[in-house]
Enzyme design. Sequence first.
Site, short mmCIF file in Angstrom:
data_model
loop_
_atom_site.label_atom_id
_atom_site.label_comp_id
_atom_site.label_asym_id
_atom_site.label_seq_id
_atom_site.Cartn_x
_atom_site.Cartn_y
_atom_site.Cartn_z
N ARG A 72 4.26 3.44 12.91
CA ARG A 72 5.80 3.70 12.68
C ARG A 72 6.72 4.01 13.69
NH1 ARG A 72 2.91 2.09 8.75
NH2 ARG A 72 3.38 0.16 10.07
N CYS A 111 6.82 3.96 0.87
CA CYS A 111 5.91 5.10 1.15
C CYS A 111 6.81 6.27 1.46
CB CYS A 111 4.75 4.69 2.12
SG CYS A 111 3.39 3.88 1.26
N GLU A 169 7.77 9.69 6.14
CA GLU A 169 7.96 8.18 6.77
C GLU A 169 9.49 7.65 6.73
OE1 GLU A 169 5.20 5.07 6.50
OE2 GLU A 169 6.39 3.95 5.38
N1 EPU Z 1 -4.99 5.58 -3.04
C1 EPU Z 1 -5.41 6.34 -4.10
N2 EPU Z 1 -4.53 6.69 -4.89
C2 EPU Z 1 -3.21 6.46 -4.61
C3 EPU Z 1 -2.86 5.69 -3.66
C4 EPU Z 1 -3.76 5.16 -2.79
O1 EPU Z 1 -6.64 6.83 -4.17
O2 EPU Z 1 -2.35 7.01 -5.39
C5 EPU Z 1 -6.24 4.95 -2.10
C6 EPU Z 1 -6.56 3.57 -2.63
O3 EPU Z 1 -7.42 3.21 -3.59
C7 EPU Z 1 -6.95 3.10 -1.06
C8 EPU Z 1 -6.20 3.90 0.04
O4 EPU Z 1 -6.09 5.26 -0.73
O5 EPU Z 1 -8.33 3.40 -0.88
C9 EPU Z 1 -5.23 3.48 0.72
O6 EPU Z 1 -4.25 2.97 -0.20
P1 EPU Z 1 -3.41 1.58 -0.05
O7 EPU Z 1 -4.13 0.61 0.31
O8 EPU Z 1 -2.21 1.83 -1.16
O9 EPU Z 1 -2.45 1.96 1.26
P2 EPU Z 1 -1.87 3.14 1.80
O10 EPU Z 1 -2.90 3.66 3.01
O11 EPU Z 1 -1.33 4.11 0.93
C10 EPU Z 1 0.55 2.71 2.90
C11 EPU Z 1 1.17 1.28 2.66
C12 EPU Z 1 1.98 1.19 3.80
C13 EPU Z 1 2.61 2.36 4.16
C14 EPU Z 1 1.55 3.29 4.73
C15 EPU Z 1 2.16 4.44 5.25
C16 EPU Z 1 -0.19 -0.87 2.71
C17 EPU Z 1 -0.92 -1.95 1.83
N3 EPU Z 1 0.62 0.36 2.07
O12 EPU Z 1 -0.92 2.53 2.85
O13 EPU Z 1 2.84 0.09 3.85
O14 EPU Z 1 3.72 2.00 5.02
O15 EPU Z 1 0.90 3.72 3.54
O16 EPU Z 1 2.56 4.25 6.52
O17 EPU Z 1 -0.61 -0.77 3.85
C18 EPU Z 1 3.33 -1.64 2.42
O18 EPU Z 1 2.67 -2.32 3.11
O19 EPU Z 1 4.05 -2.16 1.26
C19 EPU Z 1 3.49 -0.40 2.65
C20 EPU Z 1 4.14 0.54 1.98
#
Ligand code: EPU
Length: 292
Positions: free
Chosen positions: A170, A218, A288
């Site tokens: 980021r 996020c 973020e």
């Molecule tokens: N999780 C939970 N509870 C929640 C949310 C997530 O248990 O309420 C768990 C999920 O089950 C998973 C892990 O946390 O095992 C990771 O979750 P996720 O795949 O949703 O990704 P993330 O780490 O929360 C997000 C976004 C990023 C964003 C960054 C922060 C993805 C798919 N999503 O990741 O990007 O920028 O965090 O920098 O990468 C996007 O891609 O649209 C986005 C918002």
Amino acid sequence: MKLFAGLEDILKTDEPLAPYTWFGIGGRVDYLLEPKTPAQLQEVVRRCRENDIPVRVMGGGANLLIDDAGVKGAVVRLCAGEFRESEFTETGLRAGAGAEMRRLVLRCVREGRSGLEGLTGIPGTVGGCVRMNAGGAFGDIGNTVESVTVMNSEGETFTRYRADLAFAYRSTNITAKFILGAEFRLEEDDPQRILKQVKQIWIYKKNTQPLASRSAGCIFKNPRGMSAGALIDEAGLKGKRVGGAYVSEKHGNFIITEPSARASDVLKLINIIRETVYKRMEVYLELEIEVW
Ligand code: EPU
């Protein structure tokens, strides 16, 4: 308006900024300027400098919270004219700062050009996405950036190439005030294969993110090796509400705003989340989103 004489067609005064952001909340700005060419931007920069007017640059407003009190000075949006144009080149894609990322991803699918599909579902403009190295689990924009054209606060334009650009989580090492456009390196590929990947990412996001509600994506960065969303979820904060803002039930790292929400509601909720997560897990969550 003497200050911006001759630039009336790109100027709005005392303009509400809420409609320009995904959150849809926040106050007004004294001057909103939407130049159509680098020369016009240069003129805007010159007038602001001569009159000691602070300037901020807004991208697609997707990752931005505007305070209820609004913003003093000028906000520049590079979303019109030349700044929203894009064209394929032999080696990739050249796009203005105001080109919308989601449209570019779809154009790449149609043209059979691979490289940007990992940004599927990421909102915002080329300028904003490059500035903060937007991305997620499926890839960051920095991976495909070949060059970035920028303008500094003195109105000088430079192009910076891959060799002296650094993209991290980021963030980037681009310090110039304005990103005017970027060039991306893309490979030729089968449109059907790219489309399949785009669809898979969409399905993942539709299942895990509140895409139909008003949010800024996020809110917090993921602490090293952890997911902010999972931490907020574990802390029992899903559904937590302040006024017209609440933590999404679908993904803990999204704050949803209802039409009645105020920026102060979102800011209070951010503080509650930070304090609760810190107390329970001893992790300090960094923002973020940008707050003006
Ligand atoms: N999780 C939970 N509870 C929640 C949310 C997530 O248990 O309420 C768990 C999920 O089950 C998973 C892990 O946390 O095992 C990771 O979750 P996720 O795949 O949703 O990704 P993330 O780490 O929360 C997000 C976004 C990023 C964003 C960054 C922060 C993805 C798919 N999503 O990741 O990007 O920028 O965090 O920098 O990468 C996007 O891609 O649209 C986005 C918002």
